[in-house]
Motif scaffolding. Sequence first.
Motif, PDB file in Angstrom:
ATOM      1  N   SER A   1       0.863  -1.182   0.000  1.00 53.18           N
ATOM      2  CA  SER A   1       0.000   0.000   0.000  1.00 53.18           C
ATOM      3  C   SER A   1       0.897   1.229   0.000  1.00 53.18           C
ATOM      4  O   SER A   1       2.118   1.127   0.191  1.00 53.18           O
ATOM      5  N   GLU A   2       0.328   2.391  -0.193  1.00 56.25           N
ATOM      6  CA  GLU A   2       1.099   3.641  -0.195  1.00 56.25           C
ATOM      7  C   GLU A   2       1.773   3.869   1.160  1.00 56.25           C
ATOM      8  O   GLU A   2       2.883   4.371   1.237  1.00 56.25           O
ATOM      9  N   GLU A   3       1.063   3.469   2.212  1.00 55.69           N
ATOM     10  CA  GLU A   3       1.569   3.734   3.563  1.00 55.69           C
ATOM     11  C   GLU A   3       2.620   2.719   4.018  1.00 55.69           C
ATOM     12  O   GLU A   3       3.477   3.027   4.845  1.00 55.69           O
TER      13      GLU A   3
ATOM     14  N   LYS B   1       5.773   0.846   4.122  1.00 51.21           N
ATOM     15  CA  LYS B   1       7.154   0.944   3.651  1.00 51.21           C
ATOM     16  C   LYS B   1       8.035   0.116   4.580  1.00 51.21           C
ATOM     17  O   LYS B   1       8.548   0.611   5.580  1.00 51.21           O
TER      18      LYS B   1
END
Length: 252
Positions: free
Chosen positions: A228-230, A232
């Motif tokens: 997801s974008e969040e 990491k």
Amino acid sequence: MAENTNNNDKKEGNVLAGFVLYKDANMDWARFKKSLKDDWGIETDDEVKDNALVFHTEGMVVACSLMPNPVPNKEAEECAKNNILWKDGAAEVSKHQAHVMMAVMNKFDGMEQALLFAKIAYSLLKLDNAIGIYKNPTVYEKEFYMNFAETIKNDELPVPILLYTGMYLAKDGLCAFTQGMTFFGMNELEIIDSKQQPDQVVSFMFSIEEYVLSEHVELKDGETIGFSEEQKLPISVGDGVSIKGITAKIGF
């Protein structure tokens, strides 16, 4: 996320082998050959000689040979204990009284060889007296293996049967690792000291394995990965903790 790489054209002639376990030595070769044709479009006119069948398909050699006895030295029973998803595996495997040694040879592409292996194993497991398949370092339960092999028909990668995924509880958390990535020319994967639940760790490992194999990506030291974008998650590449050799460790 990471650079494309494809090292599948490693040395030729590799052998991919396994042992399909049976309750008895009543081998239905005709039904096996029918499944090969009906399920996978693989036809062979070769005859069964001395309870063995050897044939060529997809540019590779397939050999299947019935042994009317259990795998020696309780080897299969011991390796069944490595299957984190088959609670009664060792007890079930101990019931086998015969096995078929199967091998797919003349590798020119690791993935094609592994997928052909899964197809052959599926058709051997389709027989009524089959229990599972011993493929070092574990034994896969019949239905589990067949269900994932079925997905090949939809052009999906049956990752949980292409690789072994192990997991254990260490002092500071859950650790997970793969065995089999090197066959495809890639580093093995590890998760070290995760605080997540076991089912989340296994699910995440399967997702990462599928991504790396299907996209032919190399996980690089210092990069991050996420679904997801969040998300990491840090990647570190170096000496393995759970297994020997260089591994890519993901902070999860």
